[in-house]
Write a protein that holds these residues in place. Structure first.
Motif, PDB file in Angstrom:
ATOM      1  N   TYR A  15      24.569  37.719  42.848  1.00 42.99           N
ATOM      2  CA  TYR A  15      24.986  36.836  41.753  1.00 42.99           C
ATOM      3  C   TYR A  15      24.234  35.523  41.909  1.00 42.99           C
ATOM      4  O   TYR A  15      24.176  34.972  43.014  1.00 42.99           O
ATOM      5  CB  TYR A  15      26.487  36.544  41.813  1.00 42.99           C
ATOM      6  CG  TYR A  15      27.361  37.699  41.409  1.00 42.99           C
ATOM      7  CD1 TYR A  15      27.471  38.083  40.074  1.00 42.99           C
ATOM      8  CD2 TYR A  15      28.104  38.392  42.360  1.00 42.99           C
ATOM      9  CE1 TYR A  15      28.294  39.139  39.696  1.00 42.99           C
ATOM     10  CE2 TYR A  15      28.928  39.443  41.988  1.00 42.99           C
ATOM     11  CZ  TYR A  15      29.020  39.811  40.652  1.00 42.99           C
ATOM     12  OH  TYR A  15      29.828  40.846  40.291  1.00 42.99           O
ATOM     13  N   THR A  17      24.227  31.690  41.319  1.00 42.92           N
ATOM     14  CA  THR A  17      25.148  30.597  41.018  1.00 42.92           C
ATOM     15  C   THR A  17      24.464  29.282  41.364  1.00 42.92           C
ATOM     16  O   THR A  17      23.434  29.261  42.041  1.00 42.92           O
ATOM     17  CB  THR A  17      26.438  30.691  41.866  1.00 42.92           C
ATOM     18  OG1 THR A  17      26.127  30.365  43.221  1.00 42.92           O
ATOM     19  CG2 THR A  17      27.040  32.079  41.819  1.00 42.92           C
ATOM     20  N   GLY A  45      37.042  40.244  47.543  1.00 41.21           N
ATOM     21  CA  GLY A  45      35.754  39.601  47.740  1.00 41.21           C
ATOM     22  C   GLY A  45      34.748  40.482  48.448  1.00 41.21           C
ATOM     23  O   GLY A  45      33.628  40.047  48.730  1.00 41.21           O
ATOM     24  N   SER A  46      35.111  41.724  48.728  1.00 39.98           N
ATOM     25  CA  SER A  46      34.187  42.561  49.489  1.00 39.98           C
ATOM     26  C   SER A  46      33.127  43.213  48.597  1.00 39.98           C
ATOM     27  O   SER A  46      32.178  43.797  49.109  1.00 39.98           O
ATOM     28  CB  SER A  46      34.946  43.618  50.295  1.00 39.98           C
ATOM     29  OG  SER A  46      35.782  44.366  49.468  1.00 39.98           O
ATOM     30  N   GLY A  47      33.277  43.126  47.284  1.00 37.63           N
ATOM     31  CA  GLY A  47      32.243  43.644  46.397  1.00 37.63           C
ATOM     32  C   GLY A  47      32.616  44.911  45.649  1.00 37.63           C
ATOM     33  O   GLY A  47      31.777  45.497  44.960  1.00 37.63           O
ATOM     34  N   LYS A  48      33.871  45.300  45.743  1.00 38.70           N
ATOM     35  CA  LYS A  48      34.316  46.553  45.121  1.00 38.70           C
ATOM     36  C   LYS A  48      34.135  46.527  43.606  1.00 38.70           C
ATOM     37  O   LYS A  48      33.537  47.430  43.024  1.00 38.70           O
ATOM     38  CB  LYS A  48      35.793  46.817  45.455  1.00 38.70           C
ATOM     39  CG  LYS A  48      36.111  46.790  46.935  1.00 38.70           C
ATOM     40  CD  LYS A  48      37.575  47.071  47.209  1.00 38.70           C
ATOM     41  CE  LYS A  48      38.545  46.055  46.647  1.00 38.70           C
ATOM     42  NZ  LYS A  48      38.451  44.716  47.233  1.00 38.70           N
ATOM     43  N   SER A  49      34.669  45.474  42.976  1.00 38.96           N
ATOM     44  CA  SER A  49      34.581  45.409  41.505  1.00 38.96           C
ATOM     45  C   SER A  49      33.140  45.316  41.047  1.00 38.96           C
ATOM     46  O   SER A  49      32.775  45.872  40.000  1.00 38.96           O
ATOM     47  CB  SER A  49      35.360  44.210  40.968  1.00 38.96           C
ATOM     48  OG  SER A  49      36.728  44.374  41.231  1.00 38.96           O
ATOM     49  N   THR A  50      32.323  44.617  41.823  1.00 33.68           N
ATOM     50  CA  THR A  50      30.909  44.485  41.462  1.00 33.68           C
ATOM     51  C   THR A  50      30.262  45.868  41.383  1.00 33.68           C
ATOM     52  O   THR A  50      29.520  46.167  40.439  1.00 33.68           O
ATOM     53  CB  THR A  50      30.185  43.594  42.491  1.00 33.68           C
ATOM     54  OG1 THR A  50      30.843  42.331  42.533  1.00 33.68           O
ATOM     55  CG2 THR A  50      28.729  43.399  42.127  1.00 33.68           C
ATOM     56  N   ASN A  62      25.095  36.712  35.200  1.00 38.52           N
ATOM     57  CA  ASN A  62      24.414  36.114  36.344  1.00 38.52           C
ATOM     58  C   ASN A  62      24.199  37.105  37.489  1.00 38.52           C
ATOM     59  O   ASN A  62      23.776  36.719  38.572  1.00 38.52           O
ATOM     60  CB  ASN A  62      25.166  34.881  36.841  1.00 38.52           C
ATOM     61  CG  ASN A  62      26.533  35.213  37.371  1.00 38.52           C
ATOM     62  OD1 ASN A  62      27.154  36.191  36.949  1.00 38.52           O
ATOM     63  ND2 ASN A  62      27.013  34.426  38.315  1.00 38.52           N
ATOM     64  N   LEU A 280      29.069  34.633  51.449  1.00 37.56           N
ATOM     65  CA  LEU A 280      28.062  35.613  51.027  1.00 37.56           C
ATOM     66  C   LEU A 280      26.742  34.961  50.634  1.00 37.56           C
ATOM     67  O   LEU A 280      25.767  35.628  50.333  1.00 37.56           O
ATOM     68  CB  LEU A 280      28.598  36.464  49.874  1.00 37.56           C
ATOM     69  CG  LEU A 280      29.788  37.358  50.229  1.00 37.56           C
ATOM     70  CD1 LEU A 280      30.349  38.031  48.993  1.00 37.56           C
ATOM     71  CD2 LEU A 280      29.386  38.414  51.257  1.00 37.56           C
TER      72      LEU A 280
HETATM   73  N1  LIG Z   1      30.168  36.355  38.148  1.00 38.87           N
HETATM   74  C1  LIG Z   1      30.096  36.010  39.451  1.00 38.87           C
HETATM   75  N2  LIG Z   1      29.348  34.981  39.861  1.00 38.87           N
HETATM   76  C2  LIG Z   1      29.248  34.644  41.158  1.00 38.87           C
HETATM   77  N3  LIG Z   1      29.872  35.292  42.146  1.00 38.87           N
HETATM   78  C3  LIG Z   1      30.652  36.329  41.805  1.00 38.87           C
HETATM   79  C4  LIG Z   1      30.812  36.745  40.456  1.00 38.87           C
HETATM   80  N4  LIG Z   1      31.648  37.805  40.423  1.00 38.87           N
HETATM   81  C5  LIG Z   1      32.008  38.042  41.713  1.00 38.87           C
HETATM   82  N5  LIG Z   1      31.401  37.157  42.544  1.00 38.87           N
HETATM   83  C6  LIG Z   1      31.513  37.120  44.009  1.00 38.87           C
HETATM   84  O1  LIG Z   1      31.029  38.337  44.524  1.00 38.87           O
HETATM   85  C7  LIG Z   1      31.801  38.770  45.623  1.00 38.87           C
HETATM   86  C8  LIG Z   1      32.347  40.148  45.382  1.00 38.87           C
HETATM   87  O2  LIG Z   1      33.276  40.069  44.323  1.00 38.87           O
HETATM   88  P1  LIG Z   1      34.049  41.343  43.777  1.00 38.87           P
HETATM   89  O3  LIG Z   1      33.076  42.421  43.509  1.00 38.87           O
HETATM   90  O4  LIG Z   1      34.893  40.897  42.657  1.00 38.87           O
HETATM   91  O5  LIG Z   1      34.937  41.746  45.032  1.00 38.87           O
HETATM   92  P2  LIG Z   1      36.272  42.637  45.113  1.00 38.87           P
HETATM   93  O6  LIG Z   1      36.401  43.410  43.847  1.00 38.87           O
HETATM   94  O7  LIG Z   1      36.065  43.483  46.322  1.00 38.87           O
HETATM   95  O8  LIG Z   1      37.395  41.687  45.310  1.00 38.87           O
HETATM   96  C9  LIG Z   1      32.868  37.704  45.836  1.00 38.87           C
HETATM   97  O9  LIG Z   1      32.418  36.814  46.809  1.00 38.87           O
HETATM   98  C10 LIG Z   1      32.937  37.030  44.492  1.00 38.87           C
HETATM   99  O10 LIG Z   1      33.340  35.689  44.621  1.00 38.87           O
END
Ligand SMILES: Nc1ncnc2c1ncn2[C@@H]1O[C@H](COP(=O)(O)OP(=O)(O)O)[C@@H](O)[C@H]1O
Ligand SMILES: Nc1ncnc2c1ncn2[C@@H]1O[C@H](COP(=O)(O)OP(=O)(O)O)[C@@H](O)[C@H]1O
Ligand SMILES: [Mg+2]
Ligand SMILES: [Mg+2]
Lengths: 323, 335
Positions: A15, A17, A45-50, A62, A280
């Protein structure tokens, strides 16, 4: 040989930022067979949703997929044009989220939303046909009185019913891959159990490849065949659920399991993992878990461990296991 | 032992007696009352000295409303809340202040309960300033820093604002604020529900230690039965505003009597495939109905696999079926 519905290879996602580059997902690989469910497990915050969003092609603006491939039924969706991607998204791959209310437009009835998705994604024009398909989708997810639900607005449904409706929308286009991102986290345990049962049932019946995202190891035990443990964007362990949960290899997996209080037995003092997730944007060299690891060795502080197969199908990224 | 006290044996630290809280539902410009949400409907329990008493149940069962009545944030519709022999509903002036000092709370979301415009050290000092106006400044500071250290926060964090803290750190601040006056009872409303498991474990351990050191009692509210088993001495299970079962923790988990308790326990996922496979699931169909028009008879009957005719018409009373083990269900009759 059958093509796997989903293959994720060496996926790395950053990402961008103002405060720097967030290395959210690094080198993650896994695959899901027809009718199989794979859990992505890790703390927030481990990246699962990403990873989930990348699979359905819905990453925020982004985000950059730095490397890797995502094959849906053999097609690398990362190489597709926007137009080709539109065809796959919501059709071959669907997603459901933690808060179903957030994914429904409150101004439309469940029936209108459902019909719209079917009309657009499956190219069904006939009104009667649309209605029939929508009602059968509602029936499939075990909603009582589908006619009434069809005419209801999202706010008129309880959390459990709304999540069922969201599943109906996600599956109405008959996808081969379903990503479920913490779909039961907001629900009470008895409703959670109902939704987990429903997803189990549907994936068997429809041969769905299910990517189930959760922070709850118990939920993972209840729903998945394979489990992928992620820590700070790195996969630390991957294998059959029974093995990973009963004989975990990675120190992080072990510690995580020791943190969880059990309803089946009174445990002594809970263990915990000292420290917190690394930033991260400024990852430490070597193993990401090294600063918090109770079994840390010298090599861990400088060399990143590769993931290796220790037992058939059971992989771990830890220097303790590399020869 | 203390559960029998609700019938007059001996008094606990806090006795909740026949507590009722109905919320009126109003309609129209004149605010005509058209019905009531029966959030808490004749609830009785007792918390002993240095004991952790848990209220469990699904959302909407009335746990938070019960807690708010105890904290004096809501006025009960009827019933008594007796703390160290005094009915708190009637307390005024210095006695009311004495009560507020002795009964503190920690809520689920520390970011909502901590003042965002105050530094950590000021947040923790505030109760001291309110309840102990004459305390010299440096004394306040010393107490605050001692408490912060006790909950595992460093000096550096004392100067920060809540938004600069992690969820776990913020919850430690909330705990520090709750114990700084050395209360007798702390109400914990889902204190770890928003935290990751590794952080949850730290907070739960901290709560256990503080209870032992400061001889605290806790009213622990949680929907997470695993957490409840870990931390509590007694458990009451609520369903739609009523206690359906009450017992010492191990007794309740090992020998749940009420079909609702059984269903709830059977639905808890455990990270142990062997247990998950051997678990006999008791599925309750549907969802809890609304507390506006709760079903007649036993409130669980529309979802209960064992419902008989009697359950549809007659409300079961909470009886002591076995010593210290209370249940409200027609399957059980006093022996
Ligand atoms: N749009 C974004 N911009 C910047 N950082 C992001 C964004 N979305 C998620 N993050 C960061 O990426 C990391 C992984 O997030 P995420 O995939 O949501 O984790 P999880 O689903 O495991 O909680 C976290 O550190 C989060 O803060
Ligand atoms: N201020 C209020 N006005 C009207 N109804 C309320 C209010 N607070 C809670 N309720 C209702 O009372 C019932 C119990 O709520 P609550 O005590 O918050 O349950 P729990 O904490 O067990 O989830 C629910 O039906 C809820 O909607
Ligand atoms: Mg997430
Ligand atoms: Mg509540």
């Amino acid at each position: 040989m059958d093509v796997k519905p989903l293959v994720v290879e060496n996926l790395t996602i950053h990402y961008y930022t103002l405060e720097g580059i967030v290395k959210a997902v690094r080198n993650v690989s896994f695959s899901v067979e027809k009718g199989e469910s794979v859990c992505l497990v890790g703390e927030s915050g481990s990246g699962k949703s990403t990873i989930g969003l990348a699979i359905v092609g819905a990453l925020p603006g982004n985000a950059r997929i730095v490397s890797g491939r995502i094959l849906v039924n053999g097609v690398d969706v990362l190489r597709l044009s926007q137009k080709e991607l539109e065809k796959i998204r919501g059709r071959e791959v669907s997603i459901i989220f933690q808060d179903p209310a957030a994914s429904f437009n409150p101004l439309f009835t469940i029936g209108q939303i459902l019909s719209d998705v079917i009309k657009y994604k499956l190219n069904v024009k006939d009104k009667n046909e649309l209605r029939k398909l929508a009602l059968s989708a509602l029936r499939m997810v075990g909603l009582p009185d589908p006619e009434r639900i069809y005419n209801s607005y999202p706010h008129e449904l309880s959390g459990g019913m709304l999540q069922r409706a969201a599943i109906a929308v996600a599956l109405s286009t008959k996808p081969s891959v379903l990503v479920a991102d913490e779909p039961t986290t907001m629900l009470d345990v008895t409703l959670q159990a109902q939704i987990l049962d429903l997803l189990q049932d549907l994936r068997r019946k429809l041969g769905l490849a299910l990517v189930f995202i959760t922070h709850n190891l118990g939920v993972a035990a209840a729903i998945c065949d394979k489990i992928l443990v992620i820590y700070a964007g790195s996969m630390v362990e991957y294998g059959p659920v029974d093995e990973v949960l009963t004989s975990p290899l990675h120190p992080y997996t072990k510690r995580l399991l020791e943190c969880v209080p059990r309803s089946s037995a009174r445990v002594g003092r809970l263990k915990y993992i000292p420290g917190s997730l690394p930033d991260l944007r400024k990852l430490p060299p070597g193993c990401v878990f090294a600063p918090r690891c109770s079994e840390v060795m010298e090599v861990c502080k400088s060399v990143e461990p590769r993931i290796v197969e220790v037992k058939p199908g059971h992989m771990v990224a830890c220097h303790k296991y590399s020869r | 032992m203390h559960a029998t006290s609700i019938l007059g044996d001996n008094v606990g630290l806090l006795d909740v007696i026949d507590l009722v809280k109905y919320f009126p539902i109003r309609k129209g410009v004149f605010g005509r009352i058209v019905g009531y949400v029966r959030a808490v409907d004749h609830v009785t329990f007792s918390i002993g000295e240095n004991e952790t008493f848990a209220l469990v149940g699904e959302s909407g069962s009335g746990k938070t409303t019960t807690a708010k009545c105890i904290l004096g944030l809501l006025k009960p519709t009827s019933g008594k809340i007796v703390f160290m022999g005094k009915n708190i509903v009637e307390l005024k002036g210095s006695e009311a202040k004495w009560y507020r000092r002795n009964v503190q709370a920690v809520f689920q979301n520390p970011f909502l309960s901590l003042n965002p415009r105050m530094k950590v050290e000021d947040i923790v000092a505030e109760p001291l300033k309110v309840h102990n106006k004459d305390l010299p400044k440096d004394e306040v500071k010393k107490i605050v820093y001692d408490v912060l250290e006790r909950v595992g926060l460093t000096k550096a964090l004392a100067k920060r604002y809540p938004y600069d803290l992690s969820g776990g750190q913020a919850q430690r601040v909330a705990i520090a604020r709750a114990i700084v006056l050395k209360p007798k009872l702390v109400v914990l409303d889902e204190p770890t529900s928003a935290l990751d498991v590794s952080v949850q474990a730290q907070i739960l351990n901290l709560l256990v230690d503080l209870k032992n050191e400061l001889k605290l009692s806790y009213l622990m509210i949680s929907h997470d039965l695993s957490v409840v088993r870990y931390i509590s001495d007694w458990v009451a299970v609520m369903y739609l505003g009523k206690i359906v079962e009450l017992a010492p923790t191990e007794e309740l988990f090992e020998k749940p009597l009420h079909p609702y308790t059984q269903a709830l326990l059977s639905a808890v996922p455990e990270p142990d495939p062997k247990i998950m496979k051997s678990k006999k699931r008791i599925v309750l169909p549907g969802e809890p109905p609304s507390a506006i028009n709760p079903p007649p008879g036993c409130r669980l009957h529309p979802r209960c696999p064992y419902a008989k005719d009697k359950c549809r018409v007659e409300e079961p009373k909470l009886i002591e079926y076995e010593r210290n083990h209370w249940v409200a269900c027609h399957l059980y009759t006093r022996r």
